[in-house]
Design an enzyme around this catalytic site. Sequence first.
Site, PDB file in Angstrom:
ATOM      1  N   LYS A 128      54.625  38.595  71.617  1.00 20.56           N
ATOM      2  CA  LYS A 128      55.652  39.155  72.427  1.00 20.56           C
ATOM      3  C   LYS A 128      55.392  40.532  72.691  1.00 20.56           C
ATOM      4  CE  LYS A 128      59.052  41.216  73.071  1.00 20.56           C
ATOM      5  NZ  LYS A 128      59.374  42.415  74.202  1.00 20.56           N
TER       6      LYS A 128
ATOM      7  N   GLU B  32      54.881  48.182  60.835  1.00 18.15           N
ATOM      8  CA  GLU B  32      54.192  49.227  61.095  1.00 18.15           C
ATOM      9  C   GLU B  32      55.190  50.209  61.866  1.00 18.15           C
ATOM     10  OE1 GLU B  32      52.961  52.260  62.273  1.00 18.15           O
ATOM     11  OE2 GLU B  32      51.500  51.281  63.427  1.00 18.15           O
TER      12      GLU B  32
ATOM     13  N   CYS C  66      51.934  56.005  66.541  1.00 22.43           N
ATOM     14  CA  CYS C  66      52.477  55.989  65.358  1.00 22.43           C
ATOM     15  C   CYS C  66      51.808  56.951  64.338  1.00 22.43           C
ATOM     16  CB  CYS C  66      52.309  54.593  65.061  1.00 22.43           C
ATOM     17  SG  CYS C  66      50.915  53.935  64.976  1.00 22.43           S
TER      18      CYS C  66
ATOM     19  N   GLU D  75      61.064  61.394  64.058  1.00 24.45           N
ATOM     20  CA  GLU D  75      59.584  60.951  64.865  1.00 24.45           C
ATOM     21  C   GLU D  75      60.164  61.133  66.627  1.00 24.45           C
ATOM     22  OE1 GLU D  75      58.613  56.736  65.387  1.00 24.45           O
ATOM     23  OE2 GLU D  75      56.513  57.427  64.819  1.00 24.45           O
TER      24      GLU D  75
HETATM   25  P1  NAI Z   1      61.391  49.164  69.838  1.00 18.40           P
HETATM   26  O1  NAI Z   1      61.189  49.106  68.342  1.00 18.40           O
HETATM   27  O2  NAI Z   1      62.381  49.055  70.257  1.00 18.40           O
HETATM   28  O3  NAI Z   1      60.072  48.508  70.341  1.00 18.40           O
HETATM   29  C1  NAI Z   1      59.007  47.717  69.896  1.00 18.40           C
HETATM   30  C2  NAI Z   1      59.053  46.099  70.223  1.00 18.40           C
HETATM   31  O4  NAI Z   1      59.934  45.484  69.592  1.00 18.40           O
HETATM   32  C3  NAI Z   1      58.840  45.777  71.718  1.00 18.40           C
HETATM   33  O5  NAI Z   1      58.160  45.028  71.909  1.00 18.40           O
HETATM   34  C4  NAI Z   1      60.237  45.459  71.807  1.00 18.40           C
HETATM   35  O6  NAI Z   1      60.465  44.418  72.889  1.00 18.40           O
HETATM   36  C5  NAI Z   1      60.736  44.636  70.717  1.00 18.40           C
HETATM   37  N1  NAI Z   1      62.125  44.573  70.237  1.00 18.40           N
HETATM   38  C6  NAI Z   1      62.985  45.597  70.574  1.00 18.40           C
HETATM   39  N2  NAI Z   1      64.159  45.075  70.073  1.00 18.40           N
HETATM   40  C7  NAI Z   1      63.939  43.907  69.381  1.00 18.40           C
HETATM   41  C8  NAI Z   1      64.573  43.060  68.759  1.00 18.40           C
HETATM   42  N3  NAI Z   1      66.119  43.048  68.630  1.00 18.40           N
HETATM   43  N4  NAI Z   1      64.211  41.934  68.233  1.00 18.40           N
HETATM   44  C9  NAI Z   1      62.857  41.809  68.297  1.00 18.40           C
HETATM   45  N5  NAI Z   1      61.931  42.513  68.851  1.00 18.40           N
HETATM   46  C10 NAI Z   1      62.583  43.899  69.661  1.00 18.40           C
HETATM   47  O7  NAI Z   1      60.968  50.729  70.314  1.00 18.40           O
HETATM   48  P2  NAI Z   1      61.219  51.332  71.714  1.00 18.40           P
HETATM   49  O8  NAI Z   1      62.675  51.329  71.911  1.00 18.40           O
HETATM   50  O9  NAI Z   1      60.217  51.124  72.629  1.00 18.40           O
HETATM   51  O10 NAI Z   1      60.731  53.121  71.181  1.00 18.40           O
HETATM   52  C11 NAI Z   1      61.917  53.887  70.511  1.00 18.40           C
HETATM   53  C12 NAI Z   1      61.174  54.603  69.448  1.00 18.40           C
HETATM   54  O11 NAI Z   1      60.642  53.897  68.553  1.00 18.40           O
HETATM   55  C13 NAI Z   1      59.904  55.606  69.737  1.00 18.40           C
HETATM   56  O12 NAI Z   1      60.496  56.610  70.427  1.00 18.40           O
HETATM   57  C14 NAI Z   1      59.264  55.737  68.807  1.00 18.40           C
HETATM   58  O13 NAI Z   1      59.840  56.602  67.710  1.00 18.40           O
HETATM   59  C15 NAI Z   1      59.308  54.253  67.753  1.00 18.40           C
HETATM   60  N6  NAI Z   1      58.302  53.560  68.266  1.00 18.40           N
HETATM   61  C16 NAI Z   1      57.174  53.429  67.370  1.00 18.40           C
HETATM   62  C17 NAI Z   1      56.026  52.967  67.547  1.00 18.40           C
HETATM   63  C18 NAI Z   1      54.769  52.828  66.613  1.00 18.40           C
HETATM   64  O14 NAI Z   1      53.547  53.049  67.072  1.00 18.40           O
HETATM   65  N7  NAI Z   1      55.069  52.808  65.419  1.00 18.40           N
HETATM   66  C19 NAI Z   1      55.710  52.036  68.807  1.00 18.40           C
HETATM   67  C20 NAI Z   1      56.862  52.047  69.719  1.00 18.40           C
HETATM   68  C21 NAI Z   1      57.863  52.751  69.327  1.00 18.40           C
END
Ligand code: NAI
Length: 477
Positions: A171, A246, A280, A379
């Site tokens: 996904k 992660e 990250c 972060e």
């Molecule tokens: P997010 O954690 O919402 O999104 C990451 C993935 O999870 C996407 O594929 C999204 O569709 C999926 N997702 C979202 N809600 C979900 C749920 N309830 N169940 C299953 N999958 C779900 O992150 P977002 O909103 O894009 O970014 C917010 C913050 O998260 C960023 O500002 C950053 O601080 C952090 N982040 C960290 C990352 C990393 O590389 N560790 C990558 C992306 C975001």
Amino acid sequence: MIEEKLFIAGQWVAAAARLPVEDPSTGETIGTLAAGKAGDIDAAVGAAQDAFSGAWGAATAAERGRVLAKIGKAVETQADMLAELEARDVGKPLKQARADALALARYLEFYAGAADKLHGETIPYLAGYTVYTLREPHGVTGHIIPWNYPMQIIGRSVVGALAAGNAAVVKPAEEASLTALAFARIADEAGLPAGALNIVTGLGEEAGAALAGHPGVHHISFTGSTAVGALIQAAAGRNAVPVTLELGGKSPQIVFADADLDRALPFLVNAGIQNAGQTCSASSRLLLERPIYDQLLDRLAARYRALKVGAARDDLDVGPLISAAQKKRVESYIARGRGDGLAVVAEGAIASNAPSGGHFLPPTLFAGVAPDHVLAQDEIFGPVQVAIPFDSEEEAIRIANGTEYGLVAGIWTRDGSRALRLSRAVRAGQVFVNNYGAGGGVELPFGGTGRSGHGREKGFEALYAFTRLKTVAAFHG
Ligand code: NAI
Ligand code: MG
């Protein structure tokens, strides 16, 4: 206009609802994605299970390696196409997008070679017994991918799972799904059996949640926010399924007065502004020893002032943020820092030809930030770094370990004993001495502690997580 479908059981499948694809450099809609729902996840998990019970599950380890190697060559040949697609979809400068495509090719090369070198052991035991372990794939693995490094994260997560013999359901993030779909096309053409790799684009709360909670999935790897990571772990827990999480960080680089500052300087800045800070393992905290604090801050400021921000195709130092929402989030942190009277030492500049609809933000360096200030704790996930002075090794360790995160740390010193002491003392999954990131090597196990998550991806270590161990004890007298 790009019009994408879902990829399930080797077929391109339409979905009832659609999501827009935005180019973050311009703010324009350049196409649409299929919005997969729970029913599509069901179909994809079923297809993966069929592949696992069928052609893909029957393939030998060497055959799996061979097809991954073939996909790797094709990714390398098409690196420019993939880079252009990623640059449009994520907004990352072309050079950085191309590096991601080549990293994906390198993951395929590495795990292709590892596929037939993963094996169990024999264990000396009681007289009359032969005991050995088998490393078996889990079956169906689920992969929830973020938008910041789609190709690299597919490489480190999905490719390792396939090498170990699993069938994958992926996904991608709703903000950046195009290279995941392009990867599926390449893998299909290279001869990956139908159902071994399935891609269901869609919203996190819909397709993502359905995948995380699906009883037919046997392992989940997730990269993204700590909040969603906790939801994933809870959902997987209801099915007693292992997870690799992660979840980002607040990674420090600790610079002692005896360090080679000329060498350190580019690493200090690049680790904060690469991919517009949406990384990250970004180094968002610079811990500088007091005797060099002012001098180093001046040099950092000069580098910041030279940073150019613009459209991905112009291939400057920094591209746009992924979305208007992410830009707003980062801006609110910058406003909070200014509001609390923190000094902005220097900013980068947005190029005059940067499109007006793009989500651009000048990289911003704050100084004199208290270790417990929100800017030094949260972060931010944007091109923002904070400089923090310290007076002793003990204080540096205390500050470095003083957040909820623990992903990566950099240590800059010419004192070898101190480097070894600090490498043990800092809370992090990866420690870099007199460098930061070590070129991102696919060989290097990667993952966090604390709210940075748990489990390891990359390197050979990841293959252990993508398999489960069976112990066989045979009595033969
Ligand atoms: P997010 O954690 O919402 O999104 C990451 C993935 O999870 C996407 O594929 C999204 O569709 C999926 N997702 C979202 N809600 C979900 C749920 N309830 N169940 C299953 N999958 C779900 O992150 P977002 O909103 O894009 O970014 C917010 C913050 O998260 C960023 O500002 C950053 O601080 C952090 N982040 C960290 C990352 C990393 O590389 N560790 C990558 C992306 C975001
Ligand atoms: Mg989200």
